[in-house]
Design an enzyme around this catalytic site. Structure first.
Site, PDB file in Angstrom:
ATOM      1  N   GLY A  86      40.563  17.210 -17.729  1.00  0.00           N
ATOM      2  CA  GLY A  86      40.134  16.328 -18.812  1.00  0.00           C
ATOM      3  C   GLY A  86      38.641  16.039 -18.695  1.00  0.00           C
ATOM      4  O   GLY A  86      37.938  15.912 -19.703  1.00  0.00           O
ATOM      5  N   SER A  87      38.169  15.937 -17.462  1.00  0.00           N
ATOM      6  CA  SER A  87      36.731  15.691 -17.251  1.00  0.00           C
ATOM      7  C   SER A  87      35.917  16.868 -17.770  1.00  0.00           C
ATOM      8  O   SER A  87      34.861  16.687 -18.388  1.00  0.00           O
ATOM      9  CB  SER A  87      36.444  15.500 -15.760  1.00  0.00           C
ATOM     10  OG  SER A  87      37.239  14.467 -15.248  1.00  0.00           O
ATOM     11  N   ASP A 194      44.540   9.669 -22.316  1.00  0.00           N
ATOM     12  CA  ASP A 194      45.646   8.786 -21.930  1.00  0.00           C
ATOM     13  C   ASP A 194      46.543   8.430 -23.105  1.00  0.00           C
ATOM     14  O   ASP A 194      47.375   7.526 -22.975  1.00  0.00           O
ATOM     15  CB  ASP A 194      45.075   7.483 -21.334  1.00  0.00           C
ATOM     16  CG  ASP A 194      44.248   7.751 -20.100  1.00  0.00           C
ATOM     17  OD1 ASP A 194      44.389   8.832 -19.513  1.00  0.00           O
ATOM     18  OD2 ASP A 194      43.454   6.866 -19.716  1.00  0.00           O
ATOM     19  N   SER A 215      43.775  15.276 -20.975  1.00  0.00           N
ATOM     20  CA  SER A 215      43.911  15.674 -19.562  1.00  0.00           C
ATOM     21  C   SER A 215      45.360  16.062 -19.296  1.00  0.00           C
ATOM     22  O   SER A 215      46.289  15.412 -19.794  1.00  0.00           O
ATOM     23  CB  SER A 215      43.539  14.502 -18.650  1.00  0.00           C
ATOM     24  OG  SER A 215      43.967  14.777 -17.324  1.00  0.00           O
ATOM     25  N   HIS A 220      49.322  12.245 -16.498  1.00  0.00           N
ATOM     26  CA  HIS A 220      49.195  12.153 -17.954  1.00  0.00           C
ATOM     27  C   HIS A 220      50.488  12.540 -18.677  1.00  0.00           C
ATOM     28  O   HIS A 220      51.466  12.924 -18.055  1.00  0.00           O
ATOM     29  CB  HIS A 220      47.996  12.971 -18.406  1.00  0.00           C
ATOM     30  CG  HIS A 220      46.706  12.395 -17.877  1.00  0.00           C
ATOM     31  ND1 HIS A 220      45.849  11.641 -18.625  1.00  0.00           N
ATOM     32  CD2 HIS A 220      46.187  12.424 -16.629  1.00  0.00           C
ATOM     33  CE1 HIS A 220      44.839  11.235 -17.874  1.00  0.00           C
ATOM     34  NE2 HIS A 220      45.023  11.701 -16.658  1.00  0.00           N
ATOM     35  N   ASN A 288      31.942  28.119 -16.763  1.00  0.00           N
ATOM     36  CA  ASN A 288      33.297  28.663 -16.861  1.00  0.00           C
ATOM     37  C   ASN A 288      34.236  27.522 -16.523  1.00  0.00           C
ATOM     38  O   ASN A 288      34.344  27.101 -15.376  1.00  0.00           O
ATOM     39  CB  ASN A 288      33.514  29.831 -15.903  1.00  0.00           C
ATOM     40  CG  ASN A 288      34.969  30.304 -15.944  1.00  0.00           C
ATOM     41  OD1 ASN A 288      35.780  29.752 -16.703  1.00  0.00           O
ATOM     42  ND2 ASN A 288      35.311  31.279 -15.144  1.00  0.00           N
TER      43      ASN A 288
HETATM   44  C1  LIG Z   1      40.453   8.230 -20.103  1.00  0.00           C
HETATM   45  C2  LIG Z   1      40.308   9.380 -19.159  1.00  0.00           C
HETATM   46  N1  LIG Z   1      39.388  10.318 -19.414  1.00  0.00           N
HETATM   47  C3  LIG Z   1      39.230  11.384 -18.608  1.00  0.00           C
HETATM   48  C4  LIG Z   1      40.007  11.556 -17.494  1.00  0.00           C
HETATM   49  C5  LIG Z   1      39.776  12.751 -16.613  1.00  0.00           C
HETATM   50  O1  LIG Z   1      40.837  13.655 -16.608  1.00  0.00           O
HETATM   51  P1  LIG Z   1      40.980  14.696 -15.379  1.00  0.00           P
HETATM   52  O2  LIG Z   1      41.516  13.924 -14.225  1.00  0.00           O
HETATM   53  O3  LIG Z   1      41.947  15.722 -15.884  1.00  0.00           O
HETATM   54  O4  LIG Z   1      39.636  15.247 -15.106  1.00  0.00           O
HETATM   55  C6  LIG Z   1      40.970  10.607 -17.179  1.00  0.00           C
HETATM   56  C7  LIG Z   1      41.792  10.779 -15.963  1.00  0.00           C
HETATM   57  O5  LIG Z   1      42.717  10.091 -15.668  1.00  0.00           O
HETATM   58  C8  LIG Z   1      41.130   9.485 -18.029  1.00  0.00           C
HETATM   59  O6  LIG Z   1      42.043   8.543 -17.770  1.00  0.00           O
END
Ligand SMILES: Cc1ncc(COP(=O)(O)O)c(C=O)c1O
Length: 436
Positions: A86-87, A194, A215, A220, A288
């Protein structure tokens, strides 16, 4: 023969799953941990993973493409692009809004992007990583989201975008904020990590903004282990995201595919010689950030259960909400008006005069094996990472500070049963009433 062996392995995989499940103990209050979040994986999920591994589909390929098609349809937008988290999805969304083909609209270093202070770090980090200036606004307690008036108050001639999450599965007032963005020519990025399948005014979140992100980490609504997704209804933005995710290449052939455009050796771009292989022409400064077919296979299997997962989250949240109603010392969460959240967790803030501290309550719950989490980073600007960051604050961050000091959340994910909820309610009541 080969297929028979494969079938045998898959049948044994199912058997293994059932045997393991049969050996699991039922819920024992105070002994069985109640996790705040976690993946719910069944025998189909295990089998899907094994099958993909048996075929050694180890890179991104057909399963990833199929997931992207089906997930875009499930959310109701034209395009979805898988990422490795998600990041990474947030990073890609922000990076792609700086693409040269967006011309005057593109984000440039020094532009301001309105966001909330009480959030997850990687909703905000891509802004800082691209030289953009986050403008932090406060949120309401109970909904844990910001409001249109706070966004309006934060606008300056430098404002170019709004980017924030639907906190804990509860939509922010996204229709009004999307309208403001359209009126002002601002980009809107919905971090929907979320809140998959939450709705606002009857419309699914993640469909209002220029981009939305998801994510697939195990906490999730759907999981691939690790994974994420960028979604958009704009074919122009989808093309940029795909290029930036895939090294920045100009070519749109699928992995392993050559010459989809039938002009592979007939391009002249940049200062390259005419006919330079299109596969190696780079029109963006990319990354990538792809995922693998093994992850996508799990995603495909999980996707068939998404409606049940969301229902279970809503049911669990409601049972907690009813069970905890009126307990002294607690500020209970509320859905944003006009929304049907797809809850990530059940957020509790202690009142100032509760008579006990968060640490005491969290310790007590932990002694009963009830897991808790904080509302992510709390007020982000109090975190050590942001000490030297360049940002602006609009208004006071009073509630973000309260969240940092007095807020925590407990689990509603589908692995939490009604029995567990009742035990959580009983435990919280016992603690609060004893200490009030
Ligand atoms: C609101 C929100 N954005 C982004 C992320 C990041 O997701 P990831 O852990 O898959 O990088 C999270 C992770 O819990 C999140 O709660």
């Amino acid at each position: 023969m080969v297929d028979e062996v494969k079938q045998l392995i898959l049948e044994q995989t199912r058997k293994l799953h059932r045997d393991r499940a049969a050996g699991e103990q039922g819920f024992v209050p105070g002994v069985t941990p109640i996790l705040p979040s976690g993946a719910v994986l069944d025998e189909d999920d295990r089998t899907a993973l094994v099958e993909q591994a048996l075929e050694m589909r180890i890179a991104s390929g057909a399963a990833a493409l199929r997931f992207e098609r089906l997930f875009a349809r499930a959310i109701g937008v034209r395009k979805a692009h898988l990422t490795n988290s998600g990041s990474a999805a947030n990073l890609l969304a922000v990076a792609s809004l700086g693409a040269p083909e967006l011309g005057e609209r593109r984000l440039r270093a020094g532009d301001e992007v309105i966001t909330v202070a009480a959030s997850f770090p990687t909703t905000v980090n891509p802004l800082l990583q691209h030289g953009l200036v986050p403008v932090f606004v406060d949120v309401d307690l109970r909904t844990y989201n910001t409001t249109l008036d706070r966004i309006e108050a934060a606008l300056t001639p430098k404002t170019r975008a709004v980017m924030m999450a639907h906190t804990m599965g509860n939509p922010f007032p996204v229709a009004e904020i999307a309208q403001l963005c359209r009126d002002r020519g601002l980009f809107l990025v919905e971090d929907n990590c979320d809140a998959v399948l939450a709705t606002y005014q009857g419309r699914v979140t993640g469909t209002f903004g220029d981009y939305s992100t998801v994510s697939f980490y195990p906490a999730h609504h759907l999981t691939m282990g690790e994974g994420g997704c960028v979604l958009t209804d704009s074919l122009e933005l989808a093309r940029i995201v795909e290029s930036m995710r895939d090294w920045g290449r100009d070519c749109w052939c699928e992995p392993g595919q050559d010459n989809k455009c039938l002009k592979r050796f007939e391009y002249q771009l940049g200062d390259l010689p005419y006919g330079y292989d299109h596969k190696y022409i780079f029109s963006h400064v990319g990354y990538n950030l792809k995922t693998t077919d093994i992850q996508a296979a799990l995603g495909l299997s999980q996707l068939t259960k998404i409606a049940d997962f969301v229902d279970a989250r809503r049911r669990n949240w409601q049972r907690l909400r009813e069970g905890l109603d009126g307990v002294p010392g607690l500020i209970l969460p509320e859905a944003t008006p006009g929304s049907d959240p797809s809850w990530f967790g059940f957020v509790i803030t202690l009142t100032e005069d509760a008579g006990f501290h968060r640490r005491e309550m969290v310790d007590f719950l932990q002694s009963r094996k009830i897991g808790t989490r904080l509302l992510f980073a709390g007020n982000l600007i109090r975190q050590p990472a942001y000490r030297d960051a360049v940002y602006r604050v609009s208004g006071e961050l009073t509630n973000s500070d309260i969240i940092t000091e007095r807020t925590f959340w407990i689990g509603v994910y589908p692995g939490v049963t009604a029995e567990m909820i009742d035990y959580m309610v009983e435990s919280i009541k016992e603690f609060a009433q004893r200490r009030a």
